[in-house]
Design a protein around this motif. Structure first.
Motif, PDB file in Angstrom:
ATOM      1  N   ARG A  91      -4.659  -1.253  -5.755  1.00 43.76           N
ATOM      2  CA  ARG A  91      -3.964  -0.016  -6.106  1.00 43.76           C
ATOM      3  C   ARG A  91      -4.933   1.077  -6.534  1.00 43.76           C
ATOM      4  O   ARG A  91      -4.654   2.261  -6.348  1.00 43.76           O
ATOM      5  CB  ARG A  91      -2.976  -0.281  -7.256  1.00 43.76           C
ATOM      6  CG  ARG A  91      -1.752  -1.066  -6.790  1.00 43.76           C
ATOM      7  CD  ARG A  91      -0.915  -1.546  -7.970  1.00 43.76           C
ATOM      8  NE  ARG A  91       0.485  -1.623  -7.600  1.00 43.76           N
ATOM      9  CZ  ARG A  91       1.422  -0.753  -7.932  1.00 43.76           C
ATOM     10  NH1 ARG A  91       1.095   0.311  -8.634  1.00 43.76           N
ATOM     11  NH2 ARG A  91       2.671  -0.882  -7.550  1.00 43.76           N
ATOM     12  N   ASP A  92      -6.072   0.662  -7.126  1.00 47.29           N
ATOM     13  CA  ASP A  92      -7.028   1.646  -7.643  1.00 47.29           C
ATOM     14  C   ASP A  92      -7.868   2.287  -6.534  1.00 47.29           C
ATOM     15  O   ASP A  92      -8.524   3.309  -6.764  1.00 47.29           O
ATOM     16  CB  ASP A  92      -7.968   0.974  -8.642  1.00 47.29           C
ATOM     17  CG  ASP A  92      -7.202   0.415  -9.836  1.00 47.29           C
ATOM     18  OD1 ASP A  92      -6.117   0.949 -10.124  1.00 47.29           O
ATOM     19  OD2 ASP A  92      -7.691  -0.560 -10.451  1.00 47.29           O
ATOM     20  N   THR A  93      -7.889   1.699  -5.340  1.00 44.72           N
ATOM     21  CA  THR A  93      -8.736   2.203  -4.259  1.00 44.72           C
ATOM     22  C   THR A  93      -7.977   3.264  -3.453  1.00 44.72           C
ATOM     23  O   THR A  93      -6.850   3.034  -3.008  1.00 44.72           O
ATOM     24  CB  THR A  93      -9.165   1.049  -3.322  1.00 44.72           C
ATOM     25  OG1 THR A  93      -9.790   0.036  -4.103  1.00 44.72           O
ATOM     26  CG2 THR A  93     -10.143   1.535  -2.269  1.00 44.72           C
ATOM     27  N   SER A  94      -8.632   4.411  -3.253  1.00 40.49           N
ATOM     28  CA  SER A  94      -8.026   5.501  -2.460  1.00 40.49           C
ATOM     29  C   SER A  94      -8.203   5.190  -0.985  1.00 40.49           C
ATOM     30  O   SER A  94      -9.321   4.894  -0.529  1.00 40.49           O
ATOM     31  CB  SER A  94      -8.687   6.838  -2.805  1.00 40.49           C
ATOM     32  OG  SER A  94      -8.286   7.836  -1.899  1.00 40.49           O
ATOM     33  N   LEU A  95      -7.096   5.253  -0.231  1.00 38.71           N
ATOM     34  CA  LEU A  95      -7.152   4.968   1.197  1.00 38.71           C
ATOM     35  C   LEU A  95      -7.991   6.012   1.927  1.00 38.71           C
ATOM     36  O   LEU A  95      -8.763   5.679   2.837  1.00 38.71           O
ATOM     37  CB  LEU A  95      -5.721   4.931   1.769  1.00 38.71           C
ATOM     38  CG  LEU A  95      -5.588   4.596   3.264  1.00 38.71           C
ATOM     39  CD1 LEU A  95      -6.196   3.220   3.559  1.00 38.71           C
ATOM     40  CD2 LEU A  95      -4.120   4.639   3.691  1.00 38.71           C
ATOM     41  N   THR A  96      -7.869   7.260   1.511  1.00 37.95           N
ATOM     42  CA  THR A  96      -8.617   8.338   2.171  1.00 37.95           C
ATOM     43  C   THR A  96     -10.119   8.153   1.951  1.00 37.95           C
ATOM     44  O   THR A  96     -10.915   8.262   2.896  1.00 37.95           O
ATOM     45  CB  THR A  96      -8.169   9.704   1.603  1.00 37.95           C
ATOM     46  OG1 THR A  96      -6.765   9.834   1.774  1.00 37.95           O
ATOM     47  CG2 THR A  96      -8.894  10.834   2.309  1.00 37.95           C
ATOM     48  N   GLU A  97     -10.525   7.828   0.698  1.00 36.63           N
ATOM     49  CA  GLU A  97     -11.952   7.611   0.402  1.00 36.63           C
ATOM     50  C   GLU A  97     -12.488   6.372   1.100  1.00 36.63           C
ATOM     51  O   GLU A  97     -13.633   6.343   1.551  1.00 36.63           O
ATOM     52  CB  GLU A  97     -12.153   7.487  -1.107  1.00 36.63           C
ATOM     53  CG  GLU A  97     -11.893   8.777  -1.860  1.00 36.63           C
ATOM     54  CD  GLU A  97     -12.035   8.604  -3.360  1.00 36.63           C
ATOM     55  OE1 GLU A  97     -12.305   7.451  -3.780  1.00 36.63           O
ATOM     56  OE2 GLU A  97     -11.873   9.592  -4.107  1.00 36.63           O
TER      57      GLU A  97
END
Length: 546
Positions: free
Chosen positions: A535-541
């Protein structure tokens, strides 16, 4: 035929016998001397009692043999054994010559161990000439050398016994039982019966002398009689000393008849075995005193005359008034020592010159090596710095190229995003037109209306293909890396990943794909699960890394 004179025949026989004995020694038991020093000694001992000259010739051959073999130790031992044989027959000049020859040989070969028996025998001969200080000096030199070699592990403790025994027997001859006892104790301390069982009998003989001097006459006799059979079997020549000391003990016990008997036995043994001839004047002197005390003046006079004759024959140089032989030998030795010292000084000067030349060569070599090392270090630093500068230049050039490539990609991506937005607007217009045409009022034919709708749908699909082609050309490695790490992604997932990488919003993606915003959210959720993102990881990044 003339009669051959008997006297000449006897002389001829006596001249042939030694050579015959020597040949028998060489041929007996199928053994010829020369394999080892022990074999030479064994052969020489067999003939020494009957023909000392044959034993001397054997030792001469032994010396020459080991000299050819470059075996210095056994060559020196051969000379020492030859000197011992000469000593037994009272030919001290030859004995002395052989010992100094042995010492010079050992010194030239720098063989310290070979010097030990030479020092011991030189000490013995000096003691015969009543030169106590010189004798003890040589004994102490042999002992010190033995201890030094023992400390280095080059000599066994058993081999110290010969040094201590020489000192003990010399003090016996000097009639000094106290010092004799000290060195006898040292002999027993280092004696190992497993290595040399014969030595025990000689040590017991010395013990008997000390017991006699301590007033233990019967104990001394018992010891002398107990060892006599062994000497008779193994060293019959030593019985000259043994019988003489038995006679001395009987004389101290006031038994002159028994003393006389053993003094005569000693003389017989000396004549029979050609051994300890130098001791016979002492025996005649004791017989003369014995006869004098008994009142037998003719026998006393004859014994005294015999003593003087033999003393003059054997020990002319040992008398107080005439010691020319040893003095001449000492002068010879001193001259040799001077010559040797002169040679050593010359050699030392040569070595010092060679050392100076070698030092200069070493200095030049060191300076040259230092200079070459400095040149090498400078050149190495130059090459290394040049290489580092080139590497730095290449690195900066690559960084610039990468930066330019990234800027170009970003520019292309911005253009692609702008194009995507235009396509979205176009699609929205076409969608609205499609909707209106679908609700046509009948002014346009139905067939033409359907054809127009299909054209619009085809145009939207063609627009996506063109977008994807442009995206792939700009981001060449994106799909390769994505498929490598996540090969199970569907075609729709790959499209969604591409649009997310362009940083488009869910609304824009929905318009571009022709689906609702909720569907885009659902697809994004499913994509996160496939990519196993937290959940903490940004998909865009995350997708921006590909």
């Amino acid at each position: 035929m003339p009669e051959f004179p008997t006297r000449q025949l006897i002389c001829l026989l006596f001249s042939i016998i030694p050579y015959w004995v020597l040949s028998q020694v060489e041929l007996s038991d199928g053994i010829r001397p020369g394999e080892s020093f022990e074999e030479w000694v064994e052969m020489a001992n067999r003939v020494r009692l009957e023909s000392p000259d044959s034993a001397i010739r054997l030792y001469q051959r032994s010396y020459e043999h080991f000299l050819e073999q470059k075996d210095t130790l056994n060559a020196v031992n051969s000379l020492v054994e030859m000197a011992v044989v000469y000593g037994h027959i009272a030919r001290y000049q030859s004995a002395y010559d052989n010992l100094w020859k042995a010492l010079l040989l050992a010194d030239l070969a720098q063989n310290e161990r070979a010097k030990i028996p030479v020092y011991i025998n030189l000490g013995r001969y000096y003691s015969f000439y009543k030169r106590k200080e010189n004798a003890l000096a040589y004994f102490q030199r042999a002992l010190a050398l033995s201890k030094a070699l023992l400390a280095k592990g080059q000599l066994s403790e058993q081999e110290l016994v010969s040094c201590y025994y020489a000192l003990c027997s010399t003090y016996r001859e000097l009639d000094d039982p106290a010092n004799a006892q000290i060195y006898l104790d040292s002999c027993w301390m280092y004696y190992d019966p497993t290595q040399d069982p014969a030595t025990a009998y000689y040590l017991k003989f010395e013990s008997a002398f000390i017991a006699c001097k301590s007033g233990k006459y019967q104990q001394a006799l018992d010891q002398l009689f107990s060892i006599q059979p062994w000497f008779e079997q193994n060293s019959p020549g030593f019985q000259v000393l043994l019988f003489t000391h038995i006679g001395d003990v009987y004389l101290l016990m006031e038994k002159p008849r028994e003393a006389e008997t053993y003094y005569k036995k000693a003389l017989t043994a000396s004549a029979t075995y050609q051994s300890h001839l130098d001791f016979t004047p002492t025996i005649y002197e004791r017989l003369s005193k014995l006869y004098l005390e008994r009142g037998d003046f003719p026998l006393a006079y004859n014994s005294l005359q015999k003593m003087k004759e033999l003393d003059q024959q054997y020990f002319d140089s040992r008398s107080a008034n005439n010691r020319s032989l040893l003095e001449i030998k000492d002068e010879f030795r001193l001259e040799k020592e001077k010559q040797r010292q002169l040679i050593q000084q010359q050699r030392l000067m040569e070595l010092e010159h060679e050392e100076r030349v070698a030092f200069l060569k070493n200095v030049i070599l060191v300076v040259t090596l230092v200079f070459l090392s400095l040149v090498g270090i400078i050149y190495f630093n130059y090459v290394r710095n040049k290489h580092k500068a080139e590497k730095e230049l290449i690195r900066k050039k690559k960084e610039l190229e990468v930066k330019q490539a990234r800027e170009l990609v970003e520019l292309k991506n911005r253009e692609l995003a702008a194009s995507s937005l235009k396509l979205i607007e176009k699609d929205e217009i076409l969608a609205a037109l499609k909707e209106k045409l679908s609700e046509g009022n009948g002014e346009i034919k139905a067939s033409e209306l359907k054809k127009l709708v299909r054209t619009i749908s085809h145009s939207r699909a063609q627009n996506w293909e063109e977008f994807e082609a442009i995206f792939i050309s700009v981001n060449k490695e994106f799909y390769n890396k994505l498929n490598k790490h996540y090969p199970k992604l569907s075609r729709g997932d790959q499209k969604l990943c591409a649009l997310i990488k362009l940083n488009l919003s869910s609304k824009e993606i929905a318009k571009l794909l022709g689906i609702s915003t909720e569907s885009v959210h659902t697809n994004r959720y499913r994509l996160r699960k496939k990519l196993k993102l937290s959940r903490d990881t940004s998909l865009t990044e995350f997708l921006a890394r590909f």
